[in-house]
Design a protein around this motif. Structure first.
Motif, PDB file in Angstrom:
ATOM      1  N   ALA A  42      83.336 130.189  54.656  1.00  0.00           N
ATOM      2  CA  ALA A  42      84.335 129.033  54.979  1.00  0.00           C
ATOM      3  C   ALA A  42      85.677 129.721  55.309  1.00  0.00           C
ATOM      4  CB  ALA A  42      84.576 128.715  53.134  1.00  0.00           C
ATOM      5  N   VAL A  43      86.176 131.133  55.273  1.00  0.00           N
ATOM      6  CA  VAL A  43      87.311 130.846  55.637  1.00  0.00           C
ATOM      7  C   VAL A  43      87.298 131.342  56.943  1.00  0.00           C
ATOM      8  CG1 VAL A  43      89.640 132.753  56.077  1.00  0.00           C
ATOM      9  CG2 VAL A  43      88.280 132.026  53.786  1.00  0.00           C
ATOM     10  N   ALA A  44      86.198 131.990  57.626  1.00  0.00           N
ATOM     11  CA  ALA A  44      86.220 132.202  58.712  1.00  0.00           C
ATOM     12  C   ALA A  44      85.955 131.116  59.992  1.00  0.00           C
ATOM     13  CB  ALA A  44      84.412 132.538  59.400  1.00  0.00           C
ATOM     14  N   ARG A  45      85.418 130.015  59.467  1.00  0.00           N
ATOM     15  CA  ARG A  45      85.220 129.068  59.740  1.00  0.00           C
ATOM     16  C   ARG A  45      86.211 127.685  59.747  1.00  0.00           C
ATOM     17  NH1 ARG A  45      80.544 127.952  56.483  1.00  0.00           N
ATOM     18  NH2 ARG A  45      81.927 126.864  55.765  1.00  0.00           N
ATOM     19  N   GLY A  46      87.293 128.516  59.143  1.00  0.00           N
ATOM     20  CA  GLY A  46      88.583 127.514  59.392  1.00  0.00           C
ATOM     21  C   GLY A  46      88.419 126.584  58.363  1.00  0.00           C
ATOM     22  N   ASP A  47      87.644 126.452  57.109  1.00  0.00           N
ATOM     23  CA  ASP A  47      87.117 125.297  55.928  1.00  0.00           C
ATOM     24  C   ASP A  47      88.211 126.093  54.323  1.00  0.00           C
ATOM     25  OD1 ASP A  47      86.043 124.307  57.995  1.00  0.00           O
ATOM     26  OD2 ASP A  47      83.695 125.021  57.429  1.00  0.00           O
ATOM     27  N   ALA A  48      88.228 127.024  54.109  1.00  0.00           N
ATOM     28  CA  ALA A  48      88.761 127.782  53.199  1.00  0.00           C
ATOM     29  C   ALA A  48      90.055 127.254  52.961  1.00  0.00           C
ATOM     30  CB  ALA A  48      88.492 129.434  52.986  1.00  0.00           C
ATOM     31  N   ASP A  49      90.310 126.629  51.574  1.00  0.00           N
ATOM     32  CA  ASP A  49      91.085 125.966  51.246  1.00  0.00           C
ATOM     33  C   ASP A  49      91.705 127.068  50.263  1.00  0.00           C
ATOM     34  OD1 ASP A  49      89.528 125.769  49.085  1.00  0.00           O
ATOM     35  OD2 ASP A  49      88.700 123.897  48.747  1.00  0.00           O
ATOM     36  N   PRO A  50      92.339 127.094  49.302  1.00  0.00           N
ATOM     37  CA  PRO A  50      93.135 127.679  47.950  1.00  0.00           C
ATOM     38  C   PRO A  50      92.298 128.182  46.723  1.00  0.00           C
ATOM     39  CG  PRO A  50      94.870 126.225  48.749  1.00  0.00           C
ATOM     40  CD  PRO A  50      93.706 125.754  49.603  1.00  0.00           C
ATOM     41  N   GLU A  51      91.465 127.089  46.624  1.00  0.00           N
ATOM     42  CA  GLU A  51      90.314 127.833  45.858  1.00  0.00           C
ATOM     43  C   GLU A  51      89.789 128.989  45.823  1.00  0.00           C
ATOM     44  OE1 GLU A  51      87.066 126.184  43.062  1.00  0.00           O
ATOM     45  OE2 GLU A  51      87.968 123.901  44.359  1.00  0.00           O
ATOM     46  N   ALA A  82      93.080 145.699  49.566  1.00  0.00           N
ATOM     47  CA  ALA A  82      94.287 145.067  50.779  1.00  0.00           C
ATOM     48  C   ALA A  82      93.795 144.133  51.662  1.00  0.00           C
ATOM     49  CB  ALA A  82      94.235 146.708  51.537  1.00  0.00           C
ATOM     50  N   VAL A  83      92.541 143.682  51.815  1.00  0.00           N
ATOM     51  CA  VAL A  83      92.586 142.786  52.885  1.00  0.00           C
ATOM     52  C   VAL A  83      92.005 141.624  52.400  1.00  0.00           C
ATOM     53  CG1 VAL A  83      90.377 141.603  53.590  1.00  0.00           C
ATOM     54  CG2 VAL A  83      90.862 144.005  53.784  1.00  0.00           C
ATOM     55  N   ALA A  84      92.003 141.670  50.418  1.00  0.00           N
ATOM     56  CA  ALA A  84      92.485 140.489  49.961  1.00  0.00           C
ATOM     57  C   ALA A  84      93.973 140.129  49.740  1.00  0.00           C
ATOM     58  CB  ALA A  84      92.135 140.337  48.932  1.00  0.00           C
ATOM     59  N   THR A  85      94.504 140.824  49.288  1.00  0.00           N
ATOM     60  CA  THR A  85      96.023 140.896  49.320  1.00  0.00           C
ATOM     61  C   THR A  85      96.733 140.456  51.621  1.00  0.00           C
ATOM     62  OG1 THR A  85      96.100 143.319  47.723  1.00  0.00           O
ATOM     63  CG2 THR A  85      98.848 141.869  49.277  1.00  0.00           C
ATOM     64  N   GLY A  95     100.649 129.165  54.599  1.00  0.00           N
ATOM     65  CA  GLY A  95      99.791 128.029  54.285  1.00  0.00           C
ATOM     66  C   GLY A  95      98.153 127.445  54.774  1.00  0.00           C
ATOM     67  N   ARG A  96      97.688 128.889  55.541  1.00  0.00           N
ATOM     68  CA  ARG A  96      96.386 128.563  55.949  1.00  0.00           C
ATOM     69  C   ARG A  96      95.570 129.726  55.533  1.00  0.00           C
ATOM     70  NH1 ARG A  96      96.667 127.984  62.427  1.00  0.00           N
ATOM     71  NH2 ARG A  96      94.692 128.014  61.602  1.00  0.00           N
ATOM     72  N   VAL A  97      94.664 129.863  55.538  1.00  0.00           N
ATOM     73  CA  VAL A  97      93.318 130.558  54.818  1.00  0.00           C
ATOM     74  C   VAL A  97      92.857 131.220  55.856  1.00  0.00           C
ATOM     75  CG1 VAL A  97      92.117 131.409  53.040  1.00  0.00           C
ATOM     76  CG2 VAL A  97      93.322 129.722  52.078  1.00  0.00           C
ATOM     77  N   GLU A  98      93.038 132.935  56.242  1.00  0.00           N
ATOM     78  CA  GLU A  98      92.751 132.722  57.415  1.00  0.00           C
ATOM     79  C   GLU A  98      92.272 134.134  57.484  1.00  0.00           C
ATOM     80  OE1 GLU A  98      94.603 131.041  60.625  1.00  0.00           O
ATOM     81  OE2 GLU A  98      96.297 132.303  60.197  1.00  0.00           O
ATOM     82  N   TRP A  99      91.363 134.942  58.589  1.00  0.00           N
ATOM     83  CA  TRP A  99      91.083 135.966  58.799  1.00  0.00           C
ATOM     84  C   TRP A  99      91.874 136.527  60.143  1.00  0.00           C
ATOM     85  CZ3 TRP A  99      89.168 137.994  54.258  1.00  0.00           C
ATOM     86  CH2 TRP A  99      88.497 137.387  53.451  1.00  0.00           C
ATOM     87  N   ASP A 100      92.735 137.976  59.870  1.00  0.00           N
ATOM     88  CA  ASP A 100      92.808 137.959  61.202  1.00  0.00           C
ATOM     89  C   ASP A 100      91.202 139.057  61.603  1.00  0.00           C
ATOM     90  OD1 ASP A 100      92.587 140.354  60.496  1.00  0.00           O
ATOM     91  OD2 ASP A 100      95.000 140.761  60.380  1.00  0.00           O
ATOM     92  N   SER A 101      91.410 139.204  62.810  1.00  0.00           N
ATOM     93  CA  SER A 101      90.122 139.770  63.240  1.00  0.00           C
ATOM     94  C   SER A 101      89.783 140.816  62.584  1.00  0.00           C
ATOM     95  CB  SER A 101      89.511 140.554  64.761  1.00  0.00           C
ATOM     96  OG  SER A 101      91.124 140.498  64.865  1.00  0.00           O
ATOM     97  N   LEU A 106      86.414 144.015  57.822  1.00  0.00           N
ATOM     98  CA  LEU A 106      86.605 144.635  57.036  1.00  0.00           C
ATOM     99  C   LEU A 106      85.544 143.756  55.523  1.00  0.00           C
ATOM    100  CD1 LEU A 106      90.186 146.179  56.666  1.00  0.00           C
ATOM    101  CD2 LEU A 106      87.420 147.280  57.212  1.00  0.00           C
ATOM    102  N   ALA A 107      86.182 142.657  55.288  1.00  0.00           N
ATOM    103  CA  ALA A 107      85.609 141.793  54.778  1.00  0.00           C
ATOM    104  C   ALA A 107      84.220 141.197  54.423  1.00  0.00           C
ATOM    105  CB  ALA A 107      86.022 139.919  54.799  1.00  0.00           C
ATOM    106  N   ARG A 108      83.545 141.601  55.787  1.00  0.00           N
ATOM    107  CA  ARG A 108      82.114 141.700  55.707  1.00  0.00           C
ATOM    108  C   ARG A 108      81.351 142.786  55.403  1.00  0.00           C
ATOM    109  NH1 ARG A 108      80.506 140.219  61.594  1.00  0.00           N
ATOM    110  NH2 ARG A 108      78.402 140.404  60.546  1.00  0.00           N
TER     111      ARG A 108
END
Length: 153
Positions: A42-51, A82-85, A95-101, A106-108
Motif C-alpha cells: 500500500a505504501v509502495a503504490r501510494g495508497d497508504a493512509d496514516p492507519e 529505523a525504516v519505520a521511524t 503529510g504523505r505515507v511514502e517510501w524512499d527507494s 529494506l522494508a521488503r
C-alpha cells in the motif's frame, strides 16, 4: 556424584509449562504475513493512509522487541525500526505515507525477517510483546500528534 549438565534455554522451555512451548498457529502466521505484505505494498503504490503507517510502526516495534527478547535478528530489526521511524518522520514532514527507494528495499527484507520471527516466537512472548507494543505505539502516536499541533510535552 557426577556434576549436572547446565540445560540450554530450549531444554528448559521444553521441560516447562506448555504455554512456553506453544507457537503462533498457522492462521495467525498467515494473517501476519498478509498484513505485513499488504501494508508494504500500500505504501509502495501510494495508497497508504496514516492507519497503515501506524500499523507499520507497530509491527516494527513489536518484532524489534521480539528480536531483543529472543536474542535473534536484532540487527535486522534495528534496521526495520529505523525504516519505520523514517517513514513516520517523512509523514510528519510531508503529510504523505511514502517510501524512499532505499527504505522500500529494506522494508521488503524486513517482511521476511518479521515472518521468520513469527515462526519461532513462543505464544506467551508474542502476547507479552504485543501488549507492550500497543502501549509504546500509543505513546509515540501521542507525541506525534503533539508535534503536529506544535504542543510542547
Amino acid at each position: 556424584m557426577k556434576p549436572r549438565r547446565v540445560l540450554s534455554k530450549a531444554e528448559l522451555l521444553e521441560r516447562g509449562p506448555s504455554c512456553f512451548r506453544r507457537k503462533l498457529d498457522r492462521q495467525q502466521l498467515r494473517d501476519l504475513a498478509i498484513c505485513h505484505t499488504v501494508n508494504l505494498d500500500a505504501v509502495a503504490r501510494g495508497d497508504a493512509d496514516p492507519e497503515i503507517l501506524w500499523d507499520i510502526v507497530g509491527a516494527a516495534l513489536t518484532w524489534h522487541r521480539v528480536a531483543a527478547v529472543m536474542h535473534i535478528g536484532e540487527f535486522e530489526m534495528e534496521e526495520q525500526l529505523a525504516v519505520a521511524t523514517r517513514l513516520l518522520e517523512r509523514w510528519q514532514a510531508t503529510g504523505r505515507v511514502e517510501w524512499d527507494s532505499d527504505d522500500y528495499a529494506l522494508a521488503r527484507l524486513g517482511v521476511a525477517v518479521m515472518d521468520e520471527l513469527a515462526l519461532i516466537v513462543p505464544l506467551m512472548t508474542a502476547m507479552e510483546v504485543s501488549a507492550w507494543s500497543e502501549l509504546e505505539l500509543d505513546r509515540i502516536a501521542d507525541a506525534a500528534r503533539r508535534d503536529r499541533l506544535g504542543v510542547k510535552a
